[in-house]
Write a protein that holds these residues in place. Structure first.
Motif, PDB file in Angstrom:
ATOM      1  N   ALA A  43       0.873  -1.347   0.077  1.00 42.24           N
ATOM      2  CA  ALA A  43       0.046   0.160   0.108  1.00 42.24           C
ATOM      3  C   ALA A  43       0.894   1.282   0.033  1.00 42.24           C
ATOM      4  O   ALA A  43       0.455   2.444  -0.702  1.00 42.24           O
ATOM      5  N   HIS A  44       1.977   1.231   0.679  1.00 43.33           N
ATOM      6  CA  HIS A  44       2.817   2.339   0.598  1.00 43.33           C
ATOM      7  C   HIS A  44       3.287   2.778  -0.615  1.00 43.33           C
ATOM      8  O   HIS A  44       3.353   3.654  -0.933  1.00 43.33           O
ATOM      9  N   LYS A  45       3.831   1.715  -1.323  1.00 40.48           N
ATOM     10  CA  LYS A  45       4.432   1.718  -2.676  1.00 40.48           C
ATOM     11  C   LYS A  45       3.323   2.288  -3.578  1.00 40.48           C
ATOM     12  O   LYS A  45       3.540   3.221  -4.089  1.00 40.48           O
ATOM     13  N   GLU A  46       2.361   1.672  -3.500  1.00 42.10           N
ATOM     14  CA  GLU A  46       1.222   2.116  -4.613  1.00 42.10           C
ATOM     15  C   GLU A  46       0.693   3.601  -4.408  1.00 42.10           C
ATOM     16  O   GLU A  46       0.768   4.360  -5.374  1.00 42.10           O
ATOM     17  N   ALA A  47       0.719   4.095  -3.110  1.00 41.71           N
ATOM     18  CA  ALA A  47       0.077   5.207  -2.773  1.00 41.71           C
ATOM     19  C   ALA A  47       1.349   6.214  -2.949  1.00 41.71           C
ATOM     20  O   ALA A  47       1.028   7.419  -3.480  1.00 41.71           O
ATOM     21  N   GLU A  48       2.500   6.008  -2.898  1.00 39.73           N
ATOM     22  CA  GLU A  48       3.630   7.247  -2.779  1.00 39.73           C
ATOM     23  C   GLU A  48       4.038   7.064  -4.335  1.00 39.73           C
ATOM     24  O   GLU A  48       4.444   8.242  -4.664  1.00 39.73           O
ATOM     25  N   ASP A  49       4.118   6.002  -5.000  1.00 37.17           N
ATOM     26  CA  ASP A  49       4.368   6.035  -6.440  1.00 37.17           C
ATOM     27  C   ASP A  49       3.634   6.927  -7.167  1.00 37.17           C
ATOM     28  O   ASP A  49       3.892   7.858  -8.194  1.00 37.17           O
ATOM     29  N   ASP A  75      12.550  -3.252  -5.796  1.00 33.43           N
ATOM     30  CA  ASP A  75      13.423  -4.181  -5.082  1.00 33.43           C
ATOM     31  C   ASP A  75      12.615  -4.771  -4.165  1.00 33.43           C
ATOM     32  O   ASP A  75      12.538  -6.123  -3.762  1.00 33.43           O
ATOM     33  N   ILE A  76      11.985  -3.942  -3.285  1.00 29.73           N
ATOM     34  CA  ILE A  76      11.323  -4.441  -2.024  1.00 29.73           C
ATOM     35  C   ILE A  76       9.968  -5.385  -2.409  1.00 29.73           C
ATOM     36  O   ILE A  76       9.971  -6.508  -1.875  1.00 29.73           O
ATOM     37  N   ASP A  77       9.570  -5.132  -3.460  1.00 29.76           N
ATOM     38  CA  ASP A  77       8.478  -5.994  -4.122  1.00 29.76           C
ATOM     39  C   ASP A  77       9.008  -7.167  -4.269  1.00 29.76           C
ATOM     40  O   ASP A  77       8.244  -8.477  -4.109  1.00 29.76           O
ATOM     41  N   GLU A  78      10.170  -7.176  -5.215  1.00 30.85           N
ATOM     42  CA  GLU A  78      10.722  -8.538  -5.525  1.00 30.85           C
ATOM     43  C   GLU A  78      11.211  -9.286  -4.224  1.00 30.85           C
ATOM     44  O   GLU A  78      10.843 -10.469  -4.103  1.00 30.85           O
ATOM     45  N   LEU A  79      11.528  -8.659  -3.302  1.00 31.17           N
ATOM     46  CA  LEU A  79      11.853  -9.441  -2.179  1.00 31.17           C
ATOM     47  C   LEU A  79      10.848  -9.871  -1.401  1.00 31.17           C
ATOM     48  O   LEU A  79      10.839 -11.181  -0.944  1.00 31.17           O
ATOM     49  N   LEU A  80       9.614  -9.248  -1.362  1.00 33.99           N
ATOM     50  CA  LEU A  80       8.191  -9.886  -0.868  1.00 33.99           C
ATOM     51  C   LEU A  80       7.895 -10.795  -1.741  1.00 33.99           C
ATOM     52  O   LEU A  80       7.530 -12.132  -1.137  1.00 33.99           O
ATOM     53  N   ASP A  81       7.913 -11.069  -3.128  1.00 34.04           N
ATOM     54  CA  ASP A  81       7.654 -12.042  -3.839  1.00 34.04           C
ATOM     55  C   ASP A  81       8.650 -13.270  -3.503  1.00 34.04           C
ATOM     56  O   ASP A  81       7.939 -14.578  -3.503  1.00 34.04           O
ATOM     57  N   GLU A  82       9.751 -13.307  -3.114  1.00 39.43           N
ATOM     58  CA  GLU A  82      10.708 -14.187  -2.937  1.00 39.43           C
ATOM     59  C   GLU A  82      10.114 -15.059  -1.720  1.00 39.43           C
ATOM     60  O   GLU A  82      10.635 -16.395  -1.631  1.00 39.43           O
ATOM     61  N   PHE A  83       9.488 -14.387  -0.759  1.00 37.60           N
ATOM     62  CA  PHE A  83       8.756 -15.403   0.214  1.00 37.60           C
ATOM     63  C   PHE A  83       8.034 -16.383  -0.019  1.00 37.60           C
ATOM     64  O   PHE A  83       8.002 -17.426   0.714  1.00 37.60           O
ATOM     65  N   GLU A  84       7.351 -16.241  -1.332  1.00 34.87           N
ATOM     66  CA  GLU A  84       6.439 -16.946  -1.798  1.00 34.87           C
ATOM     67  C   GLU A  84       7.257 -18.411  -2.266  1.00 34.87           C
ATOM     68  O   GLU A  84       6.469 -19.409  -2.212  1.00 34.87           O
ATOM     69  N   GLU A  85       8.104 -17.935  -2.688  1.00 37.92           N
ATOM     70  CA  GLU A  85       9.163 -19.396  -3.279  1.00 37.92           C
ATOM     71  C   GLU A  85       9.921 -20.160  -2.538  1.00 37.92           C
ATOM     72  O   GLU A  85      10.372 -21.207  -2.572  1.00 37.92           O
ATOM     73  N   MET A  86       9.828 -19.635  -1.074  1.00 34.63           N
ATOM     74  CA  MET A  86      10.924 -20.350   0.211  1.00 34.63           C
ATOM     75  C   MET A  86      10.106 -21.477   0.521  1.00 34.63           C
ATOM     76  O   MET A  86       8.791 -21.435   0.671  1.00 34.63           O
ATOM     77  N   ASP A  87      10.765 -22.562   0.771  1.00 36.15           N
ATOM     78  CA  ASP A  87      10.158 -23.739   1.301  1.00 36.15           C
ATOM     79  C   ASP A  87      10.760 -24.248   2.658  1.00 36.15           C
ATOM     80  O   ASP A  87       9.843 -24.648   3.438  1.00 36.15           O
ATOM     81  N   GLU A  88      11.917 -24.080   2.950  1.00 36.64           N
ATOM     82  CA  GLU A  88      12.466 -24.134   4.066  1.00 36.64           C
ATOM     83  C   GLU A  88      11.918 -23.193   5.201  1.00 36.64           C
ATOM     84  O   GLU A  88      12.260 -22.068   4.928  1.00 36.64           O
ATOM     85  N   GLU A  89      12.004 -23.618   6.567  1.00 33.14           N
ATOM     86  CA  GLU A  89      11.405 -22.765   7.587  1.00 33.14           C
ATOM     87  C   GLU A  89      12.563 -21.824   7.618  1.00 33.14           C
ATOM     88  O   GLU A  89      12.601 -20.635   8.159  1.00 33.14           O
ATOM     89  N   GLY A  90      13.683 -22.490   7.897  1.00 34.12           N
ATOM     90  CA  GLY A  90      15.247 -21.963   8.299  1.00 34.12           C
ATOM     91  C   GLY A  90      15.393 -20.423   7.426  1.00 34.12           C
ATOM     92  O   GLY A  90      15.918 -19.540   8.040  1.00 34.12           O
ATOM     93  N   SER A  91      14.922 -20.462   6.091  1.00 39.19           N
ATOM     94  CA  SER A  91      15.191 -19.319   5.318  1.00 39.19           C
ATOM     95  C   SER A  91      14.461 -18.215   5.560  1.00 39.19           C
ATOM     96  O   SER A  91      14.729 -16.996   5.128  1.00 39.19           O
TER      97      SER A  91
END
Ligand SMILES: [Fe+2]
Length: 143
Positions: A43-49, A75-91
């Motif tokens: 929301a911050h990104k959309e509103a600020e951009d 970059d922040i958006d991409e990092l957020l997307d990477e959470f979806e691809e994570m499978d191990e709890e440790g990461s």
């Protein structure tokens, strides 16, 4: 609320969420907090951009900085997307630390540089209008 206070409030909320996430007792609480953080950042990104950055990006004195800040949002958006691809709890912790670092860098640039320059470049009326637009954009996103 005043534009810069409004933006700082976003930053504080995100900072607090990072703190709570790092201390989250279990996976369920962690996932809940993470979803909140993600929505908050998006929301911050959309509103600020669409408002603050849109107004500043046409001013040659600051357009390069805004270009960089827009890239940081991506970059922040991409990092957020990477959470979806994570499978191990440790990461999760590592990914979260990376996201936090990127967000803190971005917040630092805004609070230490961009806000000061924007105060010089935008009139009070412009800042007021941007604050209103930003609030309206966030309300639209939340509904
Ligand atoms: Fe931002």
């Amino acid at each position: 609320m005043e534009l810069y206070a409004l933006l700082k409030q976003d930053h504080e909320r995100v900072k607090e969420l990072f703190g709570r996430l790092e201390g989250a007792p279990g996976a369920e609480e962690r996932d809940r907090l993470f979803r909140t953080l993600k929505l908050e950042l998006m929301a911050h990104k959309e509103a600020e951009d669409g408002t603050f950055y849109a107004a500043l990006s046409v001013l040659p004195e600051i357009s390069d900085r805004i270009e960089e800040a827009l890239e940081e949002h991506v970059d922040i958006d991409e990092l957020l997307d990477e959470f979806e691809e994570m499978d191990e709890e440790g990461s999760f912790a590592g990914q979260l630390a990376e996201l936090r670092e990127e967000v803190e860098h971005h917040v630092g640039e805004e609070e230490n540089d961009i806000f000061h320059e924007a105060r010089e470049l935008l009139t009070e009326e412009q800042a007021e209008r941007i604050a209103e637009e930003m609030q309206a954009a966030k309300e639209r996103l939340a509904s």
